[in-house]
Scaffold this motif. Structure first.
Motif, PDB file in Angstrom:
ATOM      1  N   ILE A  31      55.812  33.604  25.913  1.00 42.56           N
ATOM      2  CA  ILE A  31      55.950  32.931  24.613  1.00 42.56           C
ATOM      3  C   ILE A  31      55.453  31.487  24.705  1.00 42.56           C
ATOM      4  CG2 ILE A  31      57.626  32.061  22.920  1.00 42.56           C
ATOM      5  CD1 ILE A  31      59.314  34.654  23.645  1.00 42.56           C
ATOM      6  N   LEU A  32      55.849  30.774  25.740  1.00 36.08           N
ATOM      7  CA  LEU A  32      55.445  29.370  25.876  1.00 36.08           C
ATOM      8  C   LEU A  32      53.947  29.227  26.135  1.00 36.08           C
ATOM      9  CD1 LEU A  32      58.505  27.873  27.790  1.00 36.08           C
ATOM     10  CD2 LEU A  32      57.912  27.612  25.366  1.00 36.08           C
ATOM     11  N   LYS A  33      53.359  30.160  26.893  1.00 33.85           N
ATOM     12  CA  LYS A  33      51.905  30.119  27.117  1.00 33.85           C
ATOM     13  C   LYS A  33      51.154  30.308  25.800  1.00 33.85           C
ATOM     14  CE  LYS A  33      49.905  31.858  30.713  1.00 33.85           C
ATOM     15  NZ  LYS A  33      49.434  32.618  31.863  1.00 33.85           N
ATOM     16  N   LYS A  34      51.640  31.224  24.949  1.00 26.54           N
ATOM     17  CA  LYS A  34      51.002  31.449  23.655  1.00 26.54           C
ATOM     18  C   LYS A  34      51.072  30.199  22.787  1.00 26.54           C
ATOM     19  CE  LYS A  34      51.545  35.322  21.411  1.00 26.54           C
ATOM     20  NZ  LYS A  34      52.132  36.543  20.815  1.00 26.54           N
ATOM     21  N   GLN A  35      52.107  29.378  23.015  1.00 28.58           N
ATOM     22  CA  GLN A  35      52.272  28.138  22.246  1.00 28.58           C
ATOM     23  C   GLN A  35      51.604  26.947  22.937  1.00 28.58           C
ATOM     24  OE1 GLN A  35      56.548  27.979  21.833  1.00 28.58           O
ATOM     25  NE2 GLN A  35      56.505  29.296  20.039  1.00 28.58           N
ATOM     26  N   ARG A  36      50.831  27.240  23.973  1.00 29.90           N
ATOM     27  CA  ARG A  36      50.083  26.228  24.716  1.00 29.90           C
ATOM     28  C   ARG A  36      50.981  25.160  25.356  1.00 29.90           C
ATOM     29  NH1 ARG A  36      46.175  28.701  22.444  1.00 29.90           N
ATOM     30  NH2 ARG A  36      44.348  28.221  21.340  1.00 29.90           N
ATOM     31  N   GLN A  37      52.141  25.585  25.826  1.00 25.90           N
ATOM     32  CA  GLN A  37      53.040  24.691  26.554  1.00 25.90           C
ATOM     33  C   GLN A  37      52.652  24.744  28.030  1.00 25.90           C
ATOM     34  OE1 GLN A  37      55.593  22.834  24.636  1.00 25.90           O
ATOM     35  NE2 GLN A  37      53.954  23.586  23.313  1.00 25.90           N
ATOM     36  N   GLU A  38      52.640  23.610  28.694  1.00 24.89           N
ATOM     37  CA  GLU A  38      52.230  23.521  30.095  1.00 24.89           C
ATOM     38  C   GLU A  38      53.450  23.595  31.018  1.00 24.89           C
ATOM     39  OE1 GLU A  38      49.084  23.452  31.256  1.00 24.89           O
ATOM     40  OE2 GLU A  38      48.352  23.632  29.200  1.00 24.89           O
ATOM     41  N   ILE A  39      53.674  24.745  31.622  1.00 23.26           N
ATOM     42  CA  ILE A  39      54.798  24.944  32.540  1.00 23.26           C
ATOM     43  C   ILE A  39      54.304  24.650  33.953  1.00 23.26           C
ATOM     44  CG2 ILE A  39      56.495  26.584  33.434  1.00 23.26           C
ATOM     45  CD1 ILE A  39      55.934  28.260  30.838  1.00 23.26           C
ATOM     46  N   THR A  40      54.880  23.636  34.595  1.00 23.12           N
ATOM     47  CA  THR A  40      54.496  23.326  35.975  1.00 23.12           C
ATOM     48  C   THR A  40      55.496  23.899  36.972  1.00 23.12           C
ATOM     49  OG1 THR A  40      55.594  21.172  35.834  1.00 23.12           O
ATOM     50  CG2 THR A  40      53.225  21.240  35.351  1.00 23.12           C
ATOM     51  N   SER A  41      56.699  24.186  36.515  1.00 23.38           N
ATOM     52  CA  SER A  41      57.712  24.792  37.391  1.00 23.38           C
ATOM     53  C   SER A  41      58.668  25.615  36.539  1.00 23.38           C
ATOM     54  CB  SER A  41      58.483  23.705  38.148  1.00 23.38           C
ATOM     55  OG  SER A  41      59.530  24.275  38.912  1.00 23.38           O
ATOM     56  N   TYR A  42      59.007  26.789  37.039  1.00 25.16           N
ATOM     57  CA  TYR A  42      59.938  27.682  36.331  1.00 25.16           C
ATOM     58  C   TYR A  42      60.925  28.214  37.353  1.00 25.16           C
ATOM     59  CZ  TYR A  42      61.654  31.092  32.973  1.00 25.16           C
ATOM     60  OH  TYR A  42      62.447  31.797  32.108  1.00 25.16           O
ATOM     61  N   LYS A  43      62.197  28.004  37.101  1.00 26.77           N
ATOM     62  CA  LYS A  43      63.238  28.487  37.999  1.00 26.77           C
ATOM     63  C   LYS A  43      64.357  29.094  37.158  1.00 26.77           C
ATOM     64  CE  LYS A  43      66.352  26.928  41.660  1.00 26.77           C
ATOM     65  NZ  LYS A  43      66.832  25.783  42.448  1.00 26.77           N
TER      66      LYS A  43
ATOM     67  N   GLY B 165      57.526  20.502  32.964  1.00 22.07           N
ATOM     68  CA  GLY B 165      56.177  20.446  32.431  1.00 22.07           C
ATOM     69  C   GLY B 165      56.135  19.764  31.087  1.00 22.07           C
ATOM     70  N   GLU B 166      54.983  19.873  30.464  1.00 18.05           N
ATOM     71  CA  GLU B 166      54.781  19.329  29.114  1.00 18.05           C
ATOM     72  C   GLU B 166      55.237  20.407  28.134  1.00 18.05           C
ATOM     73  OE1 GLU B 166      53.741  16.217  28.337  1.00 18.05           O
ATOM     74  OE2 GLU B 166      53.699  15.781  30.486  1.00 18.05           O
ATOM     75  N   ILE B 167      56.554  20.450  27.896  1.00 18.40           N
ATOM     76  CA  ILE B 167      57.152  21.528  27.103  1.00 18.40           C
ATOM     77  C   ILE B 167      58.042  20.930  26.029  1.00 18.40           C
ATOM     78  CG2 ILE B 167      58.594  23.606  27.182  1.00 18.40           C
ATOM     79  CD1 ILE B 167      57.936  23.634  30.266  1.00 18.40           C
ATOM     80  N   ASP B 168      57.840  21.359  24.812  1.00 19.77           N
ATOM     81  CA  ASP B 168      58.687  20.943  23.702  1.00 19.77           C
ATOM     82  C   ASP B 168      60.053  21.613  23.844  1.00 19.77           C
ATOM     83  OD1 ASP B 168      59.717  21.783  20.784  1.00 19.77           O
ATOM     84  OD2 ASP B 168      58.629  19.874  20.633  1.00 19.77           O
ATOM     85  N   ALA B 169      61.116  20.832  23.800  1.00 15.25           N
ATOM     86  CA  ALA B 169      62.472  21.356  24.013  1.00 15.25           C
ATOM     87  C   ALA B 169      62.846  22.432  22.988  1.00 15.25           C
ATOM     88  CB  ALA B 169      63.490  20.214  23.978  1.00 15.25           C
ATOM     89  N   GLN B 170      62.470  22.233  21.750  1.00 18.84           N
ATOM     90  CA  GLN B 170      62.790  23.224  20.717  1.00 18.84           C
ATOM     91  C   GLN B 170      62.046  24.534  20.949  1.00 18.84           C
ATOM     92  OE1 GLN B 170      61.988  21.015  17.079  1.00 18.84           O
ATOM     93  NE2 GLN B 170      64.195  20.680  16.772  1.00 18.84           N
ATOM     94  N   LYS B 171      60.806  24.434  21.389  1.00 19.08           N
ATOM     95  CA  LYS B 171      60.028  25.642  21.673  1.00 19.08           C
ATOM     96  C   LYS B 171      60.608  26.386  22.872  1.00 19.08           C
ATOM     97  CE  LYS B 171      55.731  24.201  19.553  1.00 19.08           C
ATOM     98  NZ  LYS B 171      54.316  23.914  19.719  1.00 19.08           N
ATOM     99  N   ALA B 172      61.066  25.654  23.873  1.00 15.64           N
ATOM    100  CA  ALA B 172      61.675  26.275  25.047  1.00 15.64           C
ATOM    101  C   ALA B 172      62.957  27.012  24.659  1.00 15.64           C
ATOM    102  CB  ALA B 172      61.968  25.224  26.116  1.00 15.64           C
ATOM    103  N   GLN B 173      63.781  26.383  23.841  1.00 23.15           N
ATOM    104  CA  GLN B 173      65.032  27.021  23.410  1.00 23.15           C
ATOM    105  C   GLN B 173      64.747  28.242  22.552  1.00 23.15           C
ATOM    106  OE1 GLN B 173      68.327  26.138  24.336  1.00 23.15           O
ATOM    107  NE2 GLN B 173      68.620  28.182  23.481  1.00 23.15           N
ATOM    108  N   LYS B 174      63.784  28.130  21.653  1.00 27.02           N
ATOM    109  CA  LYS B 174      63.422  29.259  20.785  1.00 27.02           C
ATOM    110  C   LYS B 174      62.889  30.423  21.614  1.00 27.02           C
ATOM    111  CE  LYS B 174      62.592  31.362  16.878  1.00 27.02           C
ATOM    112  NZ  LYS B 174      63.672  31.932  16.095  1.00 27.02           N
ATOM    113  N   ALA B 175      62.096  30.128  22.644  1.00 28.33           N
ATOM    114  CA  ALA B 175      61.572  31.188  23.512  1.00 28.33           C
ATOM    115  C   ALA B 175      62.720  31.904  24.219  1.00 28.33           C
ATOM    116  CB  ALA B 175      60.591  30.600  24.533  1.00 28.33           C
ATOM    117  N   ALA B 176      63.704  31.150  24.703  1.00 26.60           N
ATOM    118  CA  ALA B 176      64.864  31.764  25.354  1.00 26.60           C
ATOM    119  C   ALA B 176      65.659  32.602  24.356  1.00 26.60           C
ATOM    120  CB  ALA B 176      65.748  30.692  25.984  1.00 26.60           C
ATOM    121  N   ASP B 177      65.851  32.069  23.155  1.00 31.71           N
ATOM    122  CA  ASP B 177      66.570  32.825  22.121  1.00 31.71           C
ATOM    123  C   ASP B 177      65.877  34.149  21.830  1.00 31.71           C
ATOM    124  OD1 ASP B 177      68.357  30.666  21.907  1.00 31.71           O
ATOM    125  OD2 ASP B 177      67.416  29.883  20.077  1.00 31.71           O
ATOM    126  N   LEU B 178      64.562  34.111  21.670  1.00 26.96           N
ATOM    127  CA  LEU B 178      63.815  35.337  21.393  1.00 26.96           C
ATOM    128  C   LEU B 178      63.925  36.326  22.544  1.00 26.96           C
ATOM    129  CD1 LEU B 178      60.593  33.886  19.738  1.00 26.96           C
ATOM    130  CD2 LEU B 178      62.251  35.439  18.664  1.00 26.96           C
TER     131      LEU B 178
END
Length: 137
Positions: free
Chosen positions: A58-70, A97-110
Motif C-alpha cells: 500500500i505504501l509503495k503504491k502511494q510512493r512512500q519511501e520506506i528505508t526500514s520496516y520492522k 523513511g519519508e512516510i506520511d504518518a496518516q498514510k502509514a496508519q491508514k495502510a495498517a488499518d486496511l
C-alpha cells in the motif's frame, strides 16, 4: 494451497515446504537444542509477515519511501483443557523513511481490517491489536 512436512531427525525437527519449494524448519520448543521455530511462533510470524506485505504494498503504491520496516508481534496464551491457544496478539509496526504518518496508519488499518488473510483467519477467536511507530530519518 498445500504444504508438505518431512521429519528430519529422530526427534521433532520438521522441514515444511510450500509449493514454491522454499522451506521452513519447525521444532519442538521444549527440546534441549532447538533447530527451528515452534508452530505457535509460526502463527505470530504469519500475522506479522502478512500485514507487512500488505502495508509495504500500500505504501509503495502511494510512493512512500520506506528505508526500514520492522514488526514485533507478541502473543498472549491461555490454558484451555490440555492446550494453550492464543488469547490475543499485539502487532507493533516500526517504519522509517519519508512516510506520511496518516498514510502509514491508514495502510495498517486496511491490512488488519480488510486485507490480511492470516489475521482475518483469527477474527472469531483471537483479539488482534496493532500500532504504528514512525521514526523519521
Amino acid at each position: 494451497m498445500k504444504i508438505t512436512l518431512e521429519r528430519k531427525n529422530t526427534e521433532y525437527l520438521l522441514e515444511a515446504k510450500g509449493v514454491s519449494g522454499n522451506t521452513v524448519m519447525i521444532d519442538h520448543s521444549g527440546m534441549e537444542t532447538v533447530q527451528g521455530v515452534s508452530p505457535m511462533e509460526l502463527l505470530l510470524m504469519g500475522v506479522g509477515s502478512c500485514s507487512a506485505i500488505d502495508i509495504i504494498h500500500i505504501l509503495k503504491k502511494q510512493r512512500q519511501e520506506i528505508t526500514s520496516y520492522k514488526v514485533v508481534v507478541e502473543g498472549e496464551r491461555y490454558l484451555l483443557d490440555d492446550s494453550m491457544p492464543f488469547k490475543s496478539m499485539h502487532v507493533k509496526v516500526i517504519l522509517e523513511g519519508e512516510i506520511d504518518a496518516q498514510k502509514a496508519q491508514k495502510a495498517a488499518d486496511l491490512s488488519f481490517e480488510k486485507y490480511c488473510s492470516v489475521s482475518k483467519s483469527f477474527d472469531k477467536c483471537v483479539e488482534i491489536t496493532y500500532e504504528v511507530e514512525l521514526k523519521t530519518v
